[in-house]
Design a protein around this motif. Sequence first.
Motif, short mmCIF file in Angstrom:
data_model
loop_
_atom_site.label_atom_id
_atom_site.label_comp_id
_atom_site.label_asym_id
_atom_site.label_seq_id
_atom_site.Cartn_x
_atom_site.Cartn_y
_atom_site.Cartn_z
N UNK A 1 0.82 -1.21 0.00
CA UNK A 1 0.00 0.00 0.00
C UNK A 1 0.84 1.26 0.00
N UNK A 2 1.77 1.32 0.94
CA UNK A 2 2.60 2.52 1.00
C UNK A 2 3.49 2.62 -0.23
N UNK A 3 3.99 1.45 -0.67
CA UNK A 3 4.87 1.46 -1.84
C UNK A 3 4.18 2.09 -3.04
N UNK A 4 2.89 1.73 -3.20
CA UNK A 4 2.18 2.29 -4.36
C UNK A 4 1.90 3.77 -4.23
N UNK A 5 2.06 4.31 -3.06
CA UNK A 5 1.83 5.75 -2.90
C UNK A 5 3.03 6.57 -3.34
N UNK A 6 4.15 5.91 -3.57
CA UNK A 6 5.36 6.66 -3.91
C UNK A 6 5.24 7.21 -5.32
N UNK A 7 5.38 8.55 -5.49
CA UNK A 7 5.37 9.12 -6.84
C UNK A 7 6.65 8.76 -7.56
N UNK A 8 6.70 9.04 -8.84
CA UNK A 8 7.93 8.75 -9.55
C UNK A 8 9.05 9.64 -9.02
N UNK A 9 10.08 9.03 -8.52
CA UNK A 9 11.21 9.83 -8.02
C UNK A 9 12.36 9.69 -8.98
N UNK A 10 12.87 10.87 -9.40
CA UNK A 10 14.04 10.80 -10.27
C UNK A 10 15.25 11.11 -9.43
N UNK A 11 16.28 10.26 -9.52
CA UNK A 11 17.48 10.48 -8.71
C UNK A 11 18.60 11.07 -9.52
N UNK A 12 18.27 11.73 -10.63
CA UNK A 12 19.32 12.35 -11.47
C UNK A 12 20.00 11.29 -12.32
#
Lengths: 870, 109
Positions: free
Chosen positions: B97-108
Amino acid sequence: MMTNPPRWADRILEWYCRDEILEDLQGDLHEIFRKNAREKGLFRARLTYIVDVIKFFRFYTIKQFKPDSIMQALILLFSYWKTSLRNITRTKLFSLINLSGLAISMSTGILMIVLLAEIHQFDMMHEKRDRIFRVINTFKNGNDAAEPCASTSPLVAQKLAGLDAVDKVVLMRRNASGDFQFEDKTIPLGGFWASTDFLDVFSFEVLEGDPQTALRDPNTIVLTETTSQKLFGNESALGKSLHGLNDNLYTVTAVVKDPPLYSHLQFDFLASFITFEEARRAQGDESLYDWSNMWMYYTYILLNDAAQKTRVDQFLEKTNQEQNTRYENTSYSASLQALTDIVPGPNLSNQTRTRVNINMIWILLALSVIVVLSACFNYTNLSIARSLGRAREVGIRKVIGASRGQVLTQFVMEAIVFSLFAMILALGLFFLIRPYFLSIGEFDLPVNLDFKIWYLVPVTAFAVMTGFMAGFLPSLVLSKIKAIIALKDVTRIRLFSGINLRMVLMVFQFTIAMAMIIATVISYRQYRFAVNFDLGYDTENVLNIKAQGNDSRKLALEFSRIPGVQAVSRSIMIPSTGDSWGNYAKHVDPADSTIYNYNLVDENYLTLHNFTFLAGSNFKELPDGSVSREIIVNEEMLRRFDLGDPIEAIGKQLTLLDEGAYQITGVVADFQFKTIDSGNRPFVFKQSTEDYAIINLKLRSRDMQQLMGQLQDTWKQIDQVHPFEAEFFDDRIEEAYAEYTSIIKIVGFLSLLSISISILGLLGMTIYLTQSRLREISIRKILGASESSLALQLSRTFLGAIIVSGVIAAGITYYFFEVRFLSNFAHRINIGILDLGSGLIIISLIALCTMGWHLIKVVRANPATILRSE
Amino acid sequence: MKSTSIGEFEELVLLTVAAQHDQAYGVSIKESLEEILDRKVNISAIHVALKRMEDKGLVKGRFGGITSERGGRRKKFYVITIAGKKEVDRQYAIRTGIYHQIPKISFGT
């Protein structure tokens, strides 16, 4: 090939782990072990196994004590107690032997425990002790050995005061002693100059006055309770004025409780340091804050946080480097010493009072441990030897159902019970030897060896531990005995590595005893050598009297009038007893200076003491007020500066630091100036411009006591305040080597102990051995063996052990004394064969007597009666 | 009812027990975890975890499986219980559940 994990680790696991979970747990461990053995090798596998066994030691795995098994255990223990008592009374002789041996050795153990407990209390009364550090200084000149000192330069105090990490700094000066006057009373007192924060940093209980301001202003003084009593009786001392040190008037600003026995700082009073500082400055002397001015001052610091110590260490390192660039051959290096490390602590010069050398403590500890071990081995030896006799008992117990562990516990318990009885005896013995030990006052241990009740806790623990140690091995042996065999045929039992182990233990005991004897002999010889050493001048019948501020010329004149006083001279110090006064000298080369020692003497000194003149002449009497530029030197000084032979050296000049140029007018032969552990240094005799502190008298009388009485009366006429302080030179020399007398006494005492223990052991073994071979002896006798050959045969094993011990003991002591101890002395005896053999000889003699007496009894017995009763 | 919250390590052990379904015991769990986590796992930690979970009712043990390698000692196999399975499911649901809440994160780059 199925390898097994280490059996002993497995057994530990089985011992502590609950039965319910043991099976699968152990199974898992074994499976992992096999896998590891295949993949990573046997060593890794075993290591991992052991570690895992340890890691499994948790609350949930440990066997719980169930209530009814506690009852069981208690009942069992009680029955063991009864059996132990019964056994002890049944074999009275052996019990007595064991008991005495253990008691004797344990009394030294108790002594050590009490001693350590007391020494540990030193300086414990200071609340802030964890944050208090003393600054010590290491002095190194040229190629001489570095000399660590407890004193440092005031410059250090100044620099440290600026650091963040340092909360407070205390600066003190020693040798603040002199007469103090109040109204009609004059009293000699000794104390320190101390700076403002002294009473804040150290916890001396303040009875009157304000500790914060007591030492702040010049001309103030703090008295101890006793001093205040002496001067003012029951009146309050606050605000009163005293006339004293340096002819000043001091106002009493506080009174503190006397410093307790366990304080390394002892004083009658504290005078404010600022008084001293201002006086110096008024005289134009700016040398107070010189980096090299390190001999008379002490610096203590209070850190904000003890963890900051490293910062301060680093700061001192840097300061040392900066400051030492000024000096060519010499360095002064300051460092920190924790307050708690002062007593007991390393041997530093210039300590505030006599030290407790930590090395001495370690040595004493090691020696008492050895003595205790020796007694334990006695017990072990005798018990194993007697195992045969107990075998039947063990057999029956096992048949009834005792596990091996239970049998083991029983015998260990027996040993512990023994040990507890021995402890009671040992306590009694301790009180007996206590005054003897305290009288070895030469190393001036400020202890009372009071026995506090709570000491019983560590002492009992010690007793139990000793019992355990002593009883463990025999218990192992006894518990191994197989029931059936024991019941069937006692003689068929084989003792576990019986003979070898017992012989080893015996050799150990003998070696200890012999080593102690040899050590005593050698130490004693060295001591007598030191005391009788020819110093190069006369000390016989020379009496040294302290002038204590009186006019030395007047004293000398009065004393010379007494018949029996052959000659009188004056000096400022007494050589060859450990004290030394030194300075620096140069010859022609301004860069080449050497340290030299000196004594200021009058024109009679050298002749009174019969110094050997090699060239030149003695001093002449100096009229008052004039200054002499003459010096008399020793041969070493000539060598140092290449001044040629004595006759050539006359007339040459030397420059003495801070004093100018002097001309050599006489040369004396080298003499032993320091104690015999040092070699010689260049030496200078000079006449003093001020008064002399010591009067030397050469006495000759049939009635020394009457002469002393007359001297004392003469003294009283001149000085009514101070007691007559005089000492014979020879006595003083003996005192200088007093440290060695204490070592000799202690080692001698321990020798007696170890000898008794070994002999007890020997006696026990002999009795046992002959008893068990009674039948054999009788048969041999009947067959025609002579009594002497029988005796020889019986004692053969012991003789072997004694000889082996003799060799080992000689080796150990030779190494220790030759390489470690005596090599520190510039003058020393040579260790001879007789010294090394003394241990062997004495032990052999004693052994012969004890064994011999018993053997003769046995060997003479009528064989018929013995065989009949078998 | 005892609280059924379990720690991270216990959760991993529980999952492995479920995964090995009826064949899970001390050593097998250890080896599996060591391979997955790529670090050393201590056998005593596993045993403690198993015991705690058995007390909480999340797993059940049974005896069996003698081999000579174990010197004739039986293994204790663990099976996951209904409560245990519920707990595993619950944890999975929470994490996903929490994992799916993560927006796309770009790490450069």
